[in-house]
Design a protein around this motif. Structure first.
Motif, PDB file in Angstrom:
ATOM      1  N   ARG A  45      15.231 106.546 -18.823  1.00 27.22           N
ATOM      2  CA  ARG A  45      15.980 105.490 -17.986  1.00 27.22           C
ATOM      3  C   ARG A  45      17.096 105.930 -17.364  1.00 27.22           C
ATOM      4  NH1 ARG A  45      18.220 101.159 -21.302  1.00 27.22           N
ATOM      5  NH2 ARG A  45      18.241  99.912 -19.346  1.00 27.22           N
ATOM      6  N   ARG A  46      17.768 107.146 -17.928  1.00 26.16           N
ATOM      7  CA  ARG A  46      19.208 107.509 -17.443  1.00 26.16           C
ATOM      8  C   ARG A  46      18.797 108.729 -16.499  1.00 26.16           C
ATOM      9  NH1 ARG A  46      22.857 107.203 -14.729  1.00 26.16           N
ATOM     10  NH2 ARG A  46      25.195 108.159 -15.106  1.00 26.16           N
ATOM     11  N   GLN A  99      14.027 102.890  -7.449  1.00 26.33           N
ATOM     12  CA  GLN A  99      14.802 102.285  -8.458  1.00 26.33           C
ATOM     13  C   GLN A  99      14.908 100.658  -8.539  1.00 26.33           C
ATOM     14  OE1 GLN A  99      18.183 100.563  -8.320  1.00 26.33           O
ATOM     15  NE2 GLN A  99      18.047 100.262 -10.491  1.00 26.33           N
ATOM     16  N   ASP A 105      15.174  98.877 -14.391  1.00 25.53           N
ATOM     17  CA  ASP A 105      16.028  99.163 -15.561  1.00 25.53           C
ATOM     18  C   ASP A 105      16.447 100.687 -15.585  1.00 25.53           C
ATOM     19  OD1 ASP A 105      13.359 100.279 -15.809  1.00 25.53           O
ATOM     20  OD2 ASP A 105      13.301 100.202 -18.042  1.00 25.53           O
ATOM     21  N   GLN A 107      18.712 103.688 -14.935  1.00 24.27           N
ATOM     22  CA  GLN A 107      20.102 103.866 -14.846  1.00 24.27           C
ATOM     23  C   GLN A 107      20.266 104.870 -13.848  1.00 24.27           C
ATOM     24  OE1 GLN A 107      21.033 104.203 -18.879  1.00 24.27           O
ATOM     25  NE2 GLN A 107      21.027 102.146 -19.537  1.00 24.27           N
ATOM     26  N   LEU A 108      20.501 104.621 -12.498  1.00 25.81           N
ATOM     27  CA  LEU A 108      20.437 105.912 -11.653  1.00 25.81           C
ATOM     28  C   LEU A 108      21.984 106.117 -11.059  1.00 25.81           C
ATOM     29  CD1 LEU A 108      18.884 107.713  -9.784  1.00 25.81           C
ATOM     30  CD2 LEU A 108      18.633 105.813  -8.469  1.00 25.81           C
ATOM     31  N   THR A 109      22.215 107.351 -10.968  1.00 26.22           N
ATOM     32  CA  THR A 109      23.729 107.835 -10.239  1.00 26.22           C
ATOM     33  C   THR A 109      23.160 108.818  -9.546  1.00 26.22           C
ATOM     34  OG1 THR A 109      25.118 107.052 -12.594  1.00 26.22           O
ATOM     35  CG2 THR A 109      25.762 108.503 -10.792  1.00 26.22           C
ATOM     36  N   PRO A 167      28.831 104.262 -18.141  1.00 25.97           N
ATOM     37  CA  PRO A 167      28.050 103.020 -17.540  1.00 25.97           C
ATOM     38  C   PRO A 167      28.471 102.585 -16.226  1.00 25.97           C
ATOM     39  CG  PRO A 167      28.457 102.732 -20.119  1.00 25.97           C
ATOM     40  CD  PRO A 167      29.160 103.904 -19.303  1.00 25.97           C
ATOM     41  N   THR A 169      29.166 104.186 -13.806  1.00 29.41           N
ATOM     42  CA  THR A 169      28.534 105.108 -12.707  1.00 29.41           C
ATOM     43  C   THR A 169      27.254 104.818 -12.512  1.00 29.41           C
ATOM     44  OG1 THR A 169      27.935 106.686 -13.811  1.00 29.41           O
ATOM     45  CG2 THR A 169      30.298 106.908 -13.222  1.00 29.41           C
ATOM     46  N   PHE A 170      26.657 103.745 -13.125  1.00 26.05           N
ATOM     47  CA  PHE A 170      25.184 103.530 -13.058  1.00 26.05           C
ATOM     48  C   PHE A 170      25.047 102.534 -11.697  1.00 26.05           C
ATOM     49  CE2 PHE A 170      24.224 102.696 -17.956  1.00 26.05           C
ATOM     50  CZ  PHE A 170      24.637 104.073 -18.241  1.00 26.05           C
ATOM     51  N   GLY A 171      24.353 103.048 -10.716  1.00 26.18           N
ATOM     52  CA  GLY A 171      24.123 102.515  -9.631  1.00 26.18           C
ATOM     53  C   GLY A 171      25.200 102.931  -8.607  1.00 26.18           C
TER      54      GLY A 171
END
Length: 265
Positions: A45-46, A99, A105, A107-109, A167, A169-171
């Motif tokens: 997911r990450r 995404q 779901d 968790q893209l940075t 977290p 930084t997710f998105g």
């Protein structure tokens, strides 16, 4: 699998733009999507993807904006945008679209570094250090009135690691840049570190560069950006790292030191 995090970092950065834009666009877009799809299928997911500041600052700053930040996007349909800049922009857009549409779901940075300078891991280095090598070798009698938003390779590496467990930084996109540096700024940093070496610091008139662009594709690709000083807002990067950025004039000198010490110039 035992894998919790995917970092996708590979994308070609050529010195000379190809005749066919798709020679860069397709590998960048398809490679990014293959990586994200594989992660999604495997339950990872990450995900951290290395995009580029070029996907942010490749087009003119919109009216009313005072500096580029993560809200800005390069227009890939801009006729002055190079194939490389298109490839990074379209690959990043493809990642965000995937995404949103297929892996909500995830968790893209996105890490968006500028022109990366610093000592490499070994003698097999890419285009960025090749630019510094050319300056150290004084291959050009004068330098174009051109530059990059630049960053130390150690800051880029650290950013990829720091965001893993953040977290907030997710998105997010994070433009990882220290400052804008003209070619002559880079040359002067090298000259200051090695005052006895011949290092060209004189700036060529734009009309000379434009003339040479008729015969040299690499020169032609920078003509639309001659004289353009990109103002960068790197507040998000500094907040994420919890400190200021490493000073790229010093890093350029470090790059030169590696080349000289390893007999690569």
């Amino acid at each position: 699998m035992g894998v919790d995090v995917l970092m996708h970092t590979a994308s070609p950065f050529p010195m000379t733009q190809p005749k066919d834009d798709d020679a860069l666009i397709r590998p960048a877009v398809d490679g990014t999507l293959r990586a994200l799809k594989a992660a999604h299928r495997s339950g990872v997911r990450r995900v951290i993807v290395t995009s580029s500041a070029a996907a942010i600052s490749g087009s003119a700053l919109p009216s009313g904006d005072t500096a580029y930040d993560e809200t800005n996007w390069t227009d890939p349909d801009d006729p002055d945008v190079t194939a490389y800049t298109k490839s990074k922009t379209l690959a990043e857009k493809a990642a965000w679209d995937f995404q949103r549409d297929h892996a909500p779901d995830m968790q893209l940075t996105m890490v968006n570094p500028g022109f990366v300078v610093g000592a490499p891991l070994d003698k097999h280095f890419g285009t960025s250090l090749g630019v510094i090598q050319r300056l150290v070798q004084a291959k050009d009698p004068m330098l174009p009135n051109f530059g990059f938003a630049s960053v130390d390779v150690l800051d880029v590496a650290e950013m990829h690691v720091v965001v893993i467990d953040r977290p907030e930084t997710f998105g997010q996109r994070i433009m990882t840049v220290d400052r804008f540096m003209w070619f002559t700024d880079m040359a002067q940093a090298i000259k200051a570190a090695y005052p006895t070496r011949t290092v060209r610091t004189r700036v060529a008139p734009d009309f000379v560069v434009k003339f040479l662009g008729h015969f040299n594709p690499a020169i032609k690709s920078i003509i639309p950006s001659l004289g353009q000083h990109q103002k960068i807002d790197n507040q998000r990067a500094m907040k994420t790292l919890g400190r200021g950025m490493r000073q790229t004039p010093k890093t350029v000198a470090t790059s030169a030191a590696y080349l000289i010490d390893n007999d690569l110039v």
